[in-house]
Design a protein around this motif. Structure first.
Motif, PDB file in Angstrom:
ATOM      1  N   PRO A 132       8.115   7.864  43.953  1.00 55.80           N
ATOM      2  CA  PRO A 132       9.309   7.960  43.106  1.00 55.80           C
ATOM      3  C   PRO A 132       8.955   7.901  41.624  1.00 55.80           C
ATOM      4  O   PRO A 132       7.803   7.654  41.250  1.00 55.80           O
ATOM      5  CB  PRO A 132      10.086   6.710  43.511  1.00 55.80           C
ATOM      6  CG  PRO A 132       8.990   5.699  43.754  1.00 55.80           C
ATOM      7  CD  PRO A 132       7.855   6.482  44.387  1.00 55.80           C
ATOM      8  N   THR A 133       9.944   8.098  40.795  1.00 56.30           N
ATOM      9  CA  THR A 133       9.851   7.695  39.393  1.00 56.30           C
ATOM     10  C   THR A 133      10.106   6.197  39.366  1.00 56.30           C
ATOM     11  O   THR A 133      11.217   5.745  39.619  1.00 56.30           O
ATOM     12  CB  THR A 133      10.904   8.424  38.532  1.00 56.30           C
ATOM     13  OG1 THR A 133      10.647   9.831  38.567  1.00 56.30           O
ATOM     14  CG2 THR A 133      10.855   7.937  37.092  1.00 56.30           C
ATOM     15  N   ARG A 184       9.775   9.517  27.675  1.00 57.59           N
ATOM     16  CA  ARG A 184      11.050  10.217  27.634  1.00 57.59           C
ATOM     17  C   ARG A 184      11.355  10.924  28.955  1.00 57.59           C
ATOM     18  O   ARG A 184      12.516  10.992  29.384  1.00 57.59           O
ATOM     19  CB  ARG A 184      11.044  11.216  26.478  1.00 57.59           C
ATOM     20  CG  ARG A 184      12.400  11.802  26.113  1.00 57.59           C
ATOM     21  CD  ARG A 184      13.390  10.737  25.676  1.00 57.59           C
ATOM     22  NE  ARG A 184      12.956   9.924  24.575  1.00 57.59           N
ATOM     23  CZ  ARG A 184      13.240  10.158  23.291  1.00 57.59           C
ATOM     24  NH1 ARG A 184      13.966  11.214  22.947  1.00 57.59           N
ATOM     25  NH2 ARG A 184      12.825   9.323  22.349  1.00 57.59           N
ATOM     26  N   ALA A 185      10.327  11.453  29.620  1.00 52.94           N
ATOM     27  CA  ALA A 185      10.567  12.164  30.873  1.00 52.94           C
ATOM     28  C   ALA A 185      11.110  11.229  31.947  1.00 52.94           C
ATOM     29  O   ALA A 185      12.037  11.590  32.693  1.00 52.94           O
ATOM     30  CB  ALA A 185       9.285  12.832  31.358  1.00 52.94           C
ATOM     31  N   GLU A 186      10.551  10.016  32.039  1.00 52.18           N
ATOM     32  CA  GLU A 186      11.037   9.064  33.037  1.00 52.18           C
ATOM     33  C   GLU A 186      12.458   8.595  32.708  1.00 52.18           C
ATOM     34  O   GLU A 186      13.288   8.444  33.607  1.00 52.18           O
ATOM     35  CB  GLU A 186      10.100   7.857  33.140  1.00 52.18           C
ATOM     36  CG  GLU A 186       8.748   8.168  33.745  1.00 52.18           C
ATOM     37  CD  GLU A 186       7.677   8.429  32.713  1.00 52.18           C
ATOM     38  OE1 GLU A 186       6.505   8.196  33.028  1.00 52.18           O
ATOM     39  OE2 GLU A 186       8.026   8.871  31.586  1.00 52.18           O
ATOM     40  N   SER A 187      12.724   8.370  31.425  1.00 55.83           N
ATOM     41  CA  SER A 187      14.085   7.996  31.032  1.00 55.83           C
ATOM     42  C   SER A 187      15.058   9.116  31.361  1.00 55.83           C
ATOM     43  O   SER A 187      16.177   8.868  31.838  1.00 55.83           O
ATOM     44  CB  SER A 187      14.139   7.685  29.532  1.00 55.83           C
ATOM     45  OG  SER A 187      13.407   6.507  29.237  1.00 55.83           O
ATOM     46  N   ALA A 188      14.633  10.356  31.137  1.00 63.58           N
ATOM     47  CA  ALA A 188      15.493  11.498  31.445  1.00 63.58           C
ATOM     48  C   ALA A 188      15.799  11.567  32.933  1.00 63.58           C
ATOM     49  O   ALA A 188      16.910  11.933  33.336  1.00 63.58           O
ATOM     50  CB  ALA A 188      14.836  12.789  30.969  1.00 63.58           C
ATOM     51  N   ALA A 189      14.817  11.212  33.771  1.00 56.80           N
ATOM     52  CA  ALA A 189      15.041  11.226  35.215  1.00 56.80           C
ATOM     53  C   ALA A 189      16.110  10.215  35.603  1.00 56.80           C
ATOM     54  O   ALA A 189      16.980  10.492  36.440  1.00 56.80           O
ATOM     55  CB  ALA A 189      13.731  10.941  35.950  1.00 56.80           C
ATOM     56  N   LEU A 190      16.060   9.024  35.008  1.00 57.19           N
ATOM     57  CA  LEU A 190      17.077   8.009  35.274  1.00 57.19           C
ATOM     58  C   LEU A 190      18.445   8.482  34.812  1.00 57.19           C
ATOM     59  O   LEU A 190      19.439   8.384  35.555  1.00 57.19           O
ATOM     60  CB  LEU A 190      16.703   6.702  34.567  1.00 57.19           C
ATOM     61  CG  LEU A 190      17.772   5.612  34.537  1.00 57.19           C
ATOM     62  CD1 LEU A 190      18.153   5.171  35.941  1.00 57.19           C
ATOM     63  CD2 LEU A 190      17.314   4.426  33.691  1.00 57.19           C
ATOM     64  N   LEU A 191      18.525   9.000  33.613  1.00 54.17           N
ATOM     65  CA  LEU A 191      19.809   9.433  33.060  1.00 54.17           C
ATOM     66  C   LEU A 191      20.389  10.590  33.860  1.00 54.17           C
ATOM     67  O   LEU A 191      21.599  10.642  34.119  1.00 54.17           O
ATOM     68  CB  LEU A 191      19.635   9.819  31.593  1.00 54.17           C
ATOM     69  CG  LEU A 191      19.177   8.674  30.669  1.00 54.17           C
ATOM     70  CD1 LEU A 191      18.822   9.213  29.294  1.00 54.17           C
ATOM     71  CD2 LEU A 191      20.228   7.579  30.575  1.00 54.17           C
ATOM     72  N   ALA A 192      19.526  11.502  34.288  1.00 58.22           N
ATOM     73  CA  ALA A 192      20.000  12.627  35.089  1.00 58.22           C
ATOM     74  C   ALA A 192      20.534  12.157  36.432  1.00 58.22           C
ATOM     75  O   ALA A 192      21.550  12.662  36.932  1.00 58.22           O
ATOM     76  CB  ALA A 192      18.867  13.644  35.293  1.00 58.22           C
ATOM     77  N   ALA A 193      19.850  11.162  37.036  1.00 54.52           N
ATOM     78  CA  ALA A 193      20.321  10.635  38.316  1.00 54.52           C
ATOM     79  C   ALA A 193      21.675   9.958  38.150  1.00 54.52           C
ATOM     80  O   ALA A 193      22.571  10.110  38.989  1.00 54.52           O
ATOM     81  CB  ALA A 193      19.293   9.662  38.891  1.00 54.52           C
ATOM     82  N   LEU A 194      21.854   9.198  37.069  1.00 56.73           N
ATOM     83  CA  LEU A 194      23.152   8.576  36.801  1.00 56.73           C
ATOM     84  C   LEU A 194      24.230   9.639  36.614  1.00 56.73           C
ATOM     85  O   LEU A 194      25.350   9.517  37.137  1.00 56.73           O
ATOM     86  CB  LEU A 194      23.065   7.702  35.547  1.00 56.73           C
ATOM     87  CG  LEU A 194      22.286   6.389  35.670  1.00 56.73           C
ATOM     88  CD1 LEU A 194      22.079   5.755  34.301  1.00 56.73           C
ATOM     89  CD2 LEU A 194      22.999   5.412  36.598  1.00 56.73           C
ATOM     90  N   ASP A 195      23.910  10.686  35.883  1.00 60.67           N
ATOM     91  CA  ASP A 195      24.888  11.747  35.645  1.00 60.67           C
ATOM     92  C   ASP A 195      25.249  12.471  36.931  1.00 60.67           C
ATOM     93  O   ASP A 195      26.409  12.835  37.153  1.00 60.67           O
ATOM     94  CB  ASP A 195      24.345  12.738  34.614  1.00 60.67           C
ATOM     95  CG  ASP A 195      24.267  12.135  33.214  1.00 60.67           C
ATOM     96  OD1 ASP A 195      24.933  11.115  32.978  1.00 60.67           O
ATOM     97  OD2 ASP A 195      23.524  12.684  32.379  1.00 60.67           O
TER      98      ASP A 195
END
Length: 360
Positions: free
Chosen positions: A21-22, A335-346
């Motif tokens: 996972p991330t 930033r890529a890992e943070s983007a993965a979290l934010l995308a999953a929340l969205d």
């Protein structure tokens, strides 16, 4: 058997056909390890045919030089948790004061000790305040503080920490301060209590290279104290050779990478500000942490499981004393890992599963 900490990518992989996972459940520097540390680990293979130095002489000299203290004041261990267990075994406090929430290993290590808790409050941003001074009377035998605290990420006001240290010194209380995340502070020198060590014989500071140098699989931590009797007792409290040749070599190399730590702290501070803003924009309450992780609250009590189903691991903090279901901790990474979290929340929100948004 239920694992109580972050970083368990193995269980995830076992249930997902080996896929990784991330992982935002473990707070590891996304920019490490430095090349010098990797090279030292590689070179240490040549020494596998001998026992490791039971006194970690080279590692203690290197760490002492980095910290500006006498190497004789350093006790090294197989990670900070190993040192913590030995401290609990040697000190054997009858009463102890802990924060709630804080790192659960303190309570576990203390075992049958009578433990009191100072409750941190969300309406104070989970900051340590002078309210704790009232809990130092009647005096416990020991106080365990985490600075910055885990999982809140809050660093205590330096003046308050010195007030606490003064009260502990006056009342003959052991003060154990876990500074394992202090190197992620951009103003670390303001927060450490190293300068108090010479006069405070019951002050112990815990440190580790695990997080900053991204070597959790290597295991090197230590404590610092001017109490030579305590240092000797820690050596006698468990098996010798508790620090491998790899960990000792890693420590020597990491101790020479102060600039790497300062640069990492600055870069992570920028990523933390970005992630805190983005989580807040999605309606989540976010604790104003100062380390390489952020505590946040969501209405959805199964958010961690839903994110895991989308390949992102965060730390469910419901097993921390003083926190309930709905509190989570995410590492601050790139930033890529943070983007993965934010995308999953969205994605969860777009699917109509908006229970993670802030409680009204």
């Amino acid at each position: 058997m239920q694992y109580q900490h972050g970083g368990d990518v193995y269980s995830y992989a076992e249930g997902h056909g080996g896929a990784l996972p991330t992982d935002l459940s473990a707070n590891i520097n996304p920019y490490g390890p430095p090349e010098s540390v990797l090279a030292a680990l590689h070179d240490a293979v040549a020494f596998c045919g001998r026992y490791p130095d039971p006194y970690c002489r080279a590692a203690r000299r290197a760490v002492g030089a980095r910290e500006g203290i006498d190497p004789a004041w350093i006790y090294p261990g197989n990670g900070a948790a190993d040192v913590l267990d030995r401290l609990a075994l040697v000190l054997r406090p009858k009463t102890a004061l802990l924060l709630a929430p804080t790192f659960a290993e303190y309570e576990r290590a203390l075992g049958a000790c009578e433990t009191r808790f100072h409750a941190l409050r969300e309406d104070e941003g989970f900051a340590l305040t002078e309210r704790i001074l009232t809990d130092l009377s009647p005096a416990p035998d020991a106080v365990f503080l985490c600075n910055p605290n885990n999982p809140t990420g809050r660093a205590a006001d330096p003046a308050l920490m010195r007030k606490i240290a003064a009260v502990c010194e006056k009342n003959d209380i052991w003060l154990i301060v876990d500074e394992c995340f202090s190197d992620f502070l951009t103003d670390e020198a303001r927060h450490t209590l190293k300068d108090l060590l010479p006069r405070h014989q019951k002050l112990v500071l815990l440190r580790a290279y695990t997080k900053m140098y991204a070597v959790p699989g290597v295991r090197f931590g230590w404590c610092m104290t001017a109490n030579r009797d305590l240092i000797e007792a820690l050596y006698q409290a468990g098996q010798p050779w508790n620090v491998s040749v790899f960990a000792q070599a890693c420590a020597v190399a990491a101790a020479g990478e102060a600039a790497f730590a300062r640069d990492s702290a600055q870069r992570i501070a920028a990523e933390r500000a970005f992630l805190r803003t983005e989580l807040g924009a999605r309606g989540l309450w976010v604790c104003p942490g100062e380390a390489n992780y952020l505590l946040f609250r969501a209405h959805d009590e199964s958010l961690a499981e839903k994110l895991a189903a989308r390949g992102v691991l965060v730390r469910d903090c419901s097993n921390y004393r003083g926190l309930a279901r709905g509190y989570y901790r995410t590492a601050v990474r790139g930033r890529a890992e943070s983007a993965a979290l934010l995308a999953a929340l969205d994605t969860l929100n777009e699917g109509g599963m908006d229970g993670w948004q802030k409680r009204s």
